[in-house]
Enzyme design. Sequence first.
Site, PDB file in Angstrom:
ATOM      1  N   LYS A 168       0.801  -1.222   0.000  1.00 12.71           N
ATOM      2  CA  LYS A 168       0.000   0.000   0.000  1.00 12.71           C
ATOM      3  C   LYS A 168       0.836   1.274   0.000  1.00 12.71           C
ATOM      4  CE  LYS A 168      -4.023  -2.119   2.232  1.00 12.71           C
ATOM      5  NZ  LYS A 168      -4.907  -2.140   3.417  1.00 12.71           N
ATOM      6  N   LYS A 216      -7.673 -14.143  -6.972  1.00 12.60           N
ATOM      7  CA  LYS A 216      -8.812 -14.122  -6.050  1.00 12.60           C
ATOM      8  C   LYS A 216      -9.837 -13.070  -6.450  1.00 12.60           C
ATOM      9  CE  LYS A 216      -8.362 -14.334  -1.616  1.00 12.60           C
ATOM     10  NZ  LYS A 216      -7.935 -14.074  -0.230  1.00 12.60           N
ATOM     11  N   LYS A 270     -12.910  -6.755  -4.779  1.00 14.55           N
ATOM     12  CA  LYS A 270     -13.502  -5.494  -5.229  1.00 14.55           C
ATOM     13  C   LYS A 270     -12.435  -4.471  -5.566  1.00 14.55           C
ATOM     14  CE  LYS A 270     -15.853  -4.563  -1.747  1.00 14.55           C
ATOM     15  NZ  LYS A 270     -16.567  -3.646  -0.866  1.00 14.55           N
TER      16      LYS A 270
END
Length: 327
Positions: A111, A192, A195
Amino acid sequence: MSRVLSGIQPSGDLHLGNYLGAIRNWAADQDIHDAFYCIVDLHALTLDIDPAELRSRTFETALDLLAAGLDPQRCTLFVQSHVTEHVQLSWLLECTATMGELSRMTQFKDKSAGKDSVRVGLFTYPVLQCADILLYDAERVPVGDDQRQHVELAREVAIRFNYRFGDTLVVPEASIPKVGARVMDLQHPERKMSKSISSPLGTLLMLEEPEEIVRKVKKAVTDTDGEVRYDPEAKPGVSNLLELLAVATGGTPDQVAGSYERYGDLKSATADALVEMLRPIRERRDVLAADPGAVFRLLALGAAKARETASATYGRAAEAIGLLTPE
């Protein structure tokens, strides 16, 4: 009964991977374990989010979890920020964890990659996650593969705290579900379902309209050899459909594979099974949404139950570390 704990961020609509990989297992665990489930709204603050949206998402997540089968009479369901001991214990653990441990956390590296500046909370939130776990004397933490590292950090921090200050915190174990733990994208079955990756046809939401479930499943990627068999390495698309059908019907992928010869029939059966599996959730959610006051009361009840355990654990830790106990 052993104590289990899991948490979920209020990040918006839950997808099928969230349900099959985690929430359905949580619902089952509440009958065989002393189960604590937390909506971790404080973790959401590590990213930019509108305050009104955060409040709305937190409430919507509570609706989703209740609709998916979490029962406040059988588990403890609460919002993280409603129990102040999470932040209090987190500071004690920040004074126990090391910079090296936090800098090695995979999610922080992912991140923060390419950014000139990141928030301190993004760096230290794994310690808050440790507090989430350790506050409730959790012996078992059901998580996906991508969260195993965070449970390992909680173990290390608890062991170090106990070594320095005496036997205070329960050292938890990670528990990885064996079936349905990895729901793959319908369009990209090598990865996987998520969203966070733009794949509108590949992602099924837990509250997806039935006709959308049918449409997306019928457009799912398979392969060209036409043989229905379970082989995740050679046939990831077909194997993904077989896994979805298996978890929706209570069988195994190999068992359900023997019932179909054509991909079209497999897709139709998988879509129908998913629609029926998710239908009760949609119906329960409509009922809950019609009485928001009842949902707030359930969350207040859960916070009160959680606080009983959290305050006792924090009290032990604060005394062990040398803080002056208030009269």
